[in-house]
Design a protein around this motif. Structure first.
Motif, PDB file in Angstrom:
ATOM      1  N   LEU A  58      23.764 117.400 -47.038  1.00 40.75           N
ATOM      2  CA  LEU A  58      24.419 118.705 -47.971  1.00 40.75           C
ATOM      3  C   LEU A  58      23.260 119.588 -48.294  1.00 40.75           C
ATOM      4  O   LEU A  58      22.735 119.297 -49.316  1.00 40.75           O
ATOM      5  CB  LEU A  58      25.213 118.207 -48.986  1.00 40.75           C
ATOM      6  CG  LEU A  58      26.443 117.315 -48.637  1.00 40.75           C
ATOM      7  CD1 LEU A  58      27.477 116.646 -49.515  1.00 40.75           C
ATOM      8  CD2 LEU A  58      27.271 117.878 -47.419  1.00 40.75           C
ATOM      9  N   GLU A  59      23.098 120.800 -47.739  1.00 39.37           N
ATOM     10  CA  GLU A  59      22.097 121.561 -48.011  1.00 39.37           C
ATOM     11  C   GLU A  59      22.715 123.114 -47.730  1.00 39.37           C
ATOM     12  O   GLU A  59      23.276 123.234 -46.693  1.00 39.37           O
ATOM     13  CB  GLU A  59      20.820 121.502 -47.177  1.00 39.37           C
ATOM     14  CG  GLU A  59      20.937 121.376 -45.861  1.00 39.37           C
ATOM     15  CD  GLU A  59      19.692 121.448 -45.223  1.00 39.37           C
ATOM     16  OE1 GLU A  59      18.540 121.778 -45.703  1.00 39.37           O
ATOM     17  OE2 GLU A  59      19.790 120.995 -43.915  1.00 39.37           O
ATOM     18  N   LYS A  60      22.123 124.177 -48.247  1.00 38.18           N
ATOM     19  CA  LYS A  60      22.389 125.560 -47.907  1.00 38.18           C
ATOM     20  C   LYS A  60      21.669 125.757 -46.445  1.00 38.18           C
ATOM     21  O   LYS A  60      20.669 124.986 -45.972  1.00 38.18           O
ATOM     22  CB  LYS A  60      21.562 126.409 -48.815  1.00 38.18           C
ATOM     23  CG  LYS A  60      21.758 127.958 -48.425  1.00 38.18           C
ATOM     24  CD  LYS A  60      20.746 128.700 -49.140  1.00 38.18           C
ATOM     25  CE  LYS A  60      21.146 130.203 -48.506  1.00 38.18           C
ATOM     26  NZ  LYS A  60      20.175 130.986 -49.261  1.00 38.18           N
ATOM     27  N   HIS A  61      22.459 126.292 -45.659  1.00 43.18           N
ATOM     28  CA  HIS A  61      22.237 126.580 -44.391  1.00 43.18           C
ATOM     29  C   HIS A  61      22.368 128.075 -43.838  1.00 43.18           C
ATOM     30  O   HIS A  61      23.447 128.739 -43.602  1.00 43.18           O
ATOM     31  CB  HIS A  61      23.043 126.195 -43.228  1.00 43.18           C
ATOM     32  CG  HIS A  61      22.712 124.764 -42.549  1.00 43.18           C
ATOM     33  ND1 HIS A  61      22.775 123.572 -43.581  1.00 43.18           N
ATOM     34  CD2 HIS A  61      22.007 124.382 -41.678  1.00 43.18           C
ATOM     35  CE1 HIS A  61      22.413 122.569 -42.977  1.00 43.18           C
ATOM     36  NE2 HIS A  61      21.711 123.075 -41.857  1.00 43.18           N
ATOM     37  N   GLY A  62      21.293 128.906 -44.610  1.00 45.05           N
ATOM     38  CA  GLY A  62      21.384 130.510 -44.602  1.00 45.05           C
ATOM     39  C   GLY A  62      22.511 130.957 -45.374  1.00 45.05           C
ATOM     40  O   GLY A  62      23.341 130.440 -46.118  1.00 45.05           O
ATOM     41  N   GLY A  68      27.593 121.690 -45.246  1.00 43.43           N
ATOM     42  CA  GLY A  68      27.637 120.294 -44.555  1.00 43.43           C
ATOM     43  C   GLY A  68      27.487 120.372 -43.022  1.00 43.43           C
ATOM     44  O   GLY A  68      27.539 119.500 -42.136  1.00 43.43           O
ATOM     45  N   ASN A  69      26.481 121.698 -42.526  1.00 38.47           N
ATOM     46  CA  ASN A  69      26.464 121.761 -41.227  1.00 38.47           C
ATOM     47  C   ASN A  69      25.859 120.614 -40.479  1.00 38.47           C
ATOM     48  O   ASN A  69      26.217 120.296 -39.274  1.00 38.47           O
ATOM     49  CB  ASN A  69      25.460 123.237 -41.218  1.00 38.47           C
ATOM     50  CG  ASN A  69      25.356 123.575 -39.730  1.00 38.47           C
ATOM     51  OD1 ASN A  69      26.225 124.293 -39.176  1.00 38.47           O
ATOM     52  ND2 ASN A  69      24.300 123.353 -38.973  1.00 38.47           N
ATOM     53  N   ASP A  70      24.697 120.283 -40.939  1.00 34.95           N
ATOM     54  CA  ASP A  70      24.027 119.142 -40.190  1.00 34.95           C
ATOM     55  C   ASP A  70      24.953 117.897 -40.060  1.00 34.95           C
ATOM     56  O   ASP A  70      24.957 117.006 -39.029  1.00 34.95           O
ATOM     57  CB  ASP A  70      22.738 118.416 -40.813  1.00 34.95           C
ATOM     58  CG  ASP A  70      21.763 119.929 -40.806  1.00 34.95           C
ATOM     59  OD1 ASP A  70      21.874 120.682 -40.140  1.00 34.95           O
ATOM     60  OD2 ASP A  70      20.613 119.660 -41.193  1.00 34.95           O
ATOM     61  N   LEU A  71      25.870 117.527 -41.171  1.00 35.27           N
ATOM     62  CA  LEU A  71      26.687 116.554 -41.098  1.00 35.27           C
ATOM     63  C   LEU A  71      27.945 116.725 -39.944  1.00 35.27           C
ATOM     64  O   LEU A  71      28.170 115.867 -38.961  1.00 35.27           O
ATOM     65  CB  LEU A  71      27.355 116.442 -42.187  1.00 35.27           C
ATOM     66  CG  LEU A  71      28.279 115.104 -42.449  1.00 35.27           C
ATOM     67  CD1 LEU A  71      27.785 113.550 -42.198  1.00 35.27           C
ATOM     68  CD2 LEU A  71      28.889 114.954 -43.760  1.00 35.27           C
ATOM     69  N   GLN A 186      14.069 127.892 -36.930  1.00 39.80           N
ATOM     70  CA  GLN A 186      13.981 126.187 -37.318  1.00 39.80           C
ATOM     71  C   GLN A 186      15.425 125.930 -38.135  1.00 39.80           C
ATOM     72  O   GLN A 186      15.804 124.831 -37.670  1.00 39.80           O
ATOM     73  CB  GLN A 186      12.922 126.045 -38.192  1.00 39.80           C
ATOM     74  CG  GLN A 186      11.470 126.124 -37.276  1.00 39.80           C
ATOM     75  CD  GLN A 186      10.374 125.776 -38.335  1.00 39.80           C
ATOM     76  OE1 GLN A 186      10.386 124.770 -38.901  1.00 39.80           O
ATOM     77  NE2 GLN A 186       9.260 126.698 -38.320  1.00 39.80           N
ATOM     78  N   HIS A 187      15.738 126.793 -39.024  1.00 39.62           N
ATOM     79  CA  HIS A 187      16.925 126.106 -40.092  1.00 39.62           C
ATOM     80  C   HIS A 187      17.705 127.394 -40.310  1.00 39.62           C
ATOM     81  O   HIS A 187      17.470 128.464 -40.696  1.00 39.62           O
ATOM     82  CB  HIS A 187      16.404 125.726 -41.109  1.00 39.62           C
ATOM     83  CG  HIS A 187      17.387 125.227 -42.087  1.00 39.62           C
ATOM     84  ND1 HIS A 187      17.803 124.167 -42.064  1.00 39.62           N
ATOM     85  CD2 HIS A 187      17.692 125.938 -43.274  1.00 39.62           C
ATOM     86  CE1 HIS A 187      18.884 124.064 -43.004  1.00 39.62           C
ATOM     87  NE2 HIS A 187      18.779 125.070 -43.830  1.00 39.62           N
ATOM     88  N   ALA A 188      19.131 127.309 -39.374  1.00 39.93           N
ATOM     89  CA  ALA A 188      20.043 127.918 -39.413  1.00 39.93           C
ATOM     90  C   ALA A 188      19.920 129.148 -38.657  1.00 39.93           C
ATOM     91  O   ALA A 188      20.436 130.197 -38.738  1.00 39.93           O
ATOM     92  CB  ALA A 188      20.489 128.384 -40.957  1.00 39.93           C
ATOM     93  N   SER A 191      19.072 128.706 -32.422  1.00 43.27           N
ATOM     94  CA  SER A 191      19.514 127.639 -31.804  1.00 43.27           C
ATOM     95  C   SER A 191      20.658 126.553 -32.941  1.00 43.27           C
ATOM     96  O   SER A 191      21.696 126.269 -32.271  1.00 43.27           O
ATOM     97  CB  SER A 191      18.447 126.338 -31.812  1.00 43.27           C
ATOM     98  OG  SER A 191      17.525 127.058 -31.030  1.00 43.27           O
ATOM     99  N   GLU A 192      20.454 126.162 -34.053  1.00 45.17           N
ATOM    100  CA  GLU A 192      21.363 125.502 -35.007  1.00 45.17           C
ATOM    101  C   GLU A 192      22.633 126.264 -34.878  1.00 45.17           C
ATOM    102  O   GLU A 192      23.679 125.618 -34.978  1.00 45.17           O
ATOM    103  CB  GLU A 192      20.516 125.337 -36.391  1.00 45.17           C
ATOM    104  CG  GLU A 192      21.392 124.343 -36.835  1.00 45.17           C
ATOM    105  CD  GLU A 192      21.070 123.900 -38.311  1.00 45.17           C
ATOM    106  OE1 GLU A 192      20.974 122.491 -38.466  1.00 45.17           O
ATOM    107  OE2 GLU A 192      19.995 124.773 -38.803  1.00 45.17           O
ATOM    108  N   THR A 193      22.711 127.635 -35.199  1.00 44.99           N
ATOM    109  CA  THR A 193      23.883 128.395 -35.216  1.00 44.99           C
ATOM    110  C   THR A 193      24.564 128.187 -34.032  1.00 44.99           C
ATOM    111  O   THR A 193      25.828 128.233 -34.156  1.00 44.99           O
ATOM    112  CB  THR A 193      23.633 129.762 -35.853  1.00 44.99           C
ATOM    113  OG1 THR A 193      22.657 129.755 -36.893  1.00 44.99           O
ATOM    114  CG2 THR A 193      24.837 130.470 -35.908  1.00 44.99           C
TER     115      THR A 193
END
Ligand SMILES: [Zn+2]
Length: 295
Positions: A58-62, A68-71, A186-188, A191-193
């Motif tokens: 549970l972390e901010k994603h941009g 909960g994006n990664d979960l 790398q983060h948000a 790719s991840e989005t």
């Protein structure tokens, strides 16, 4: 609609009773929490004692993706993989390493000791329930060091099960061209989005992706190979790295498929692996009296 349901009921009534009882392993959910006790026994057998423990955070994603994006993403990939190659999937687990985002809203960062203890007790309990081969499926970029240390530390004392770690595996040959710089993605980012647009498109706010900067501030000037914990914050204080706004469903579809395929291959390999447990047992035995180990 009404016609369909009455026809369906008529068919059910007409069918012999035995035909309605599913075979013991057919139609079993891959979700641990959805199985009945008796079905759980069949599920573990069908899975050949192989279980998945997807781990998110549970972390901010941009400014544009859910906390909960990664979960959400890792569960999407793990559940789809388990449906292709049967395995029992442990419920929502998000107790990973995320100290570097404690300054951002919504982050849940359990203490170092508790992260390891909870993982150990969780895998112990899974194994006590028949999961003798546990694949931790990682969905969060801050977890690999924790998970590899956890897997390595299984050699500390004997266990009757094996822990495997499946890393993030969303890119591969044939990947659609990226629109942003891949080094900073790398983060948000793109790719991840893109992956999130497949797993939970309703939670992606693409129009907000440019409200904050995901640029690398490169504030530390240290040689390569010299590590310090504040490195991430020094580069990405907004907890955003890359350009989420250029994400696409095309890239997301590729990433989701690549990740699911990688997990499927790992489940198959783990089911076939009879060596790891045998070697672990040999190692535990020898570690009790190292002076007798053949030299
Ligand atoms: Zn993430």
């Amino acid at each position: 609609m009404r016609r369909t349901s009455s026809l369906f009921i008529a068919l059910l009534v007409a069918a012999p009773l035995g035909a309605q009882t599913p075979a013991p392993s057919a139609g079993l959910s891959v979700h641990w929490e959805e199985l009945t006790g008796p079905d759980f026994i069949n599920a573990i057998k069908r899975a050949q004692n192989t279980c998945l423990l997807p781990i998110g955070i549970l972390e901010k994603h941009g400014p544009h993706l859910p906390i909960g994006n990664d979960l959400l993403n890792v569960r999407y990939a793990a559940l789809h993989a388990a449906q292709q190659e049967y395995a029992v999937v442990f419920p929502e687990y998000f107790y990973g390493q995320i100290f570097e985002a404690k300054h951002q809203p919504g982050t849940i960062a359990y203490s170092r000791g508790l992260q390891l203890e909870l993982l150990q007790e969780t895998t112990n309990e899974m194994a006590r329930n028949g999961c003798k081969k546990i694949i931790i499926v990682n969905g969060h970029g801050g977890n690999p060091n924790l998970l590899q240390f956890f897997a390595q530390s299984q050699l500390e004392s004997p266990h009757d099960y094996v822990v495997y770690v499946q890393g993030l595996a969303r890119s591969g040959p044939g990947e659609p061209k990226h629109k942003s710089d891949r080094a900073g993605d790398q983060h948000a980012g793109e790719s991840e989005t893109s992956m999130s647009m497949i797993a939970r498109p309703d939670l992606v706010h693409l129009d907000r992706a440019t409200q904050e900067s995901g640029a690398d501030l490169a504030r530390l000037k240290l040689p390569d190979g010299l590590y310090t914990g504040i490195w991430w914050y020094s580069r990405f204080p907004n907890h955003y790295a890359g350009e989420g706004g250029v994400a696409s469903r095309e890239l997301g579809e590729f990433e989701a498929k690549t990740w699911i395929d990688a997990i499927v291959q790992s489940i198959k390999a783990v089911k076939a692996d009879q060596e790891s447990l045998r070697l672990q047992n040999e190692f535990y035995e020898r570690s009790k009296h190292p002076l007798d180990t053949p030299q």
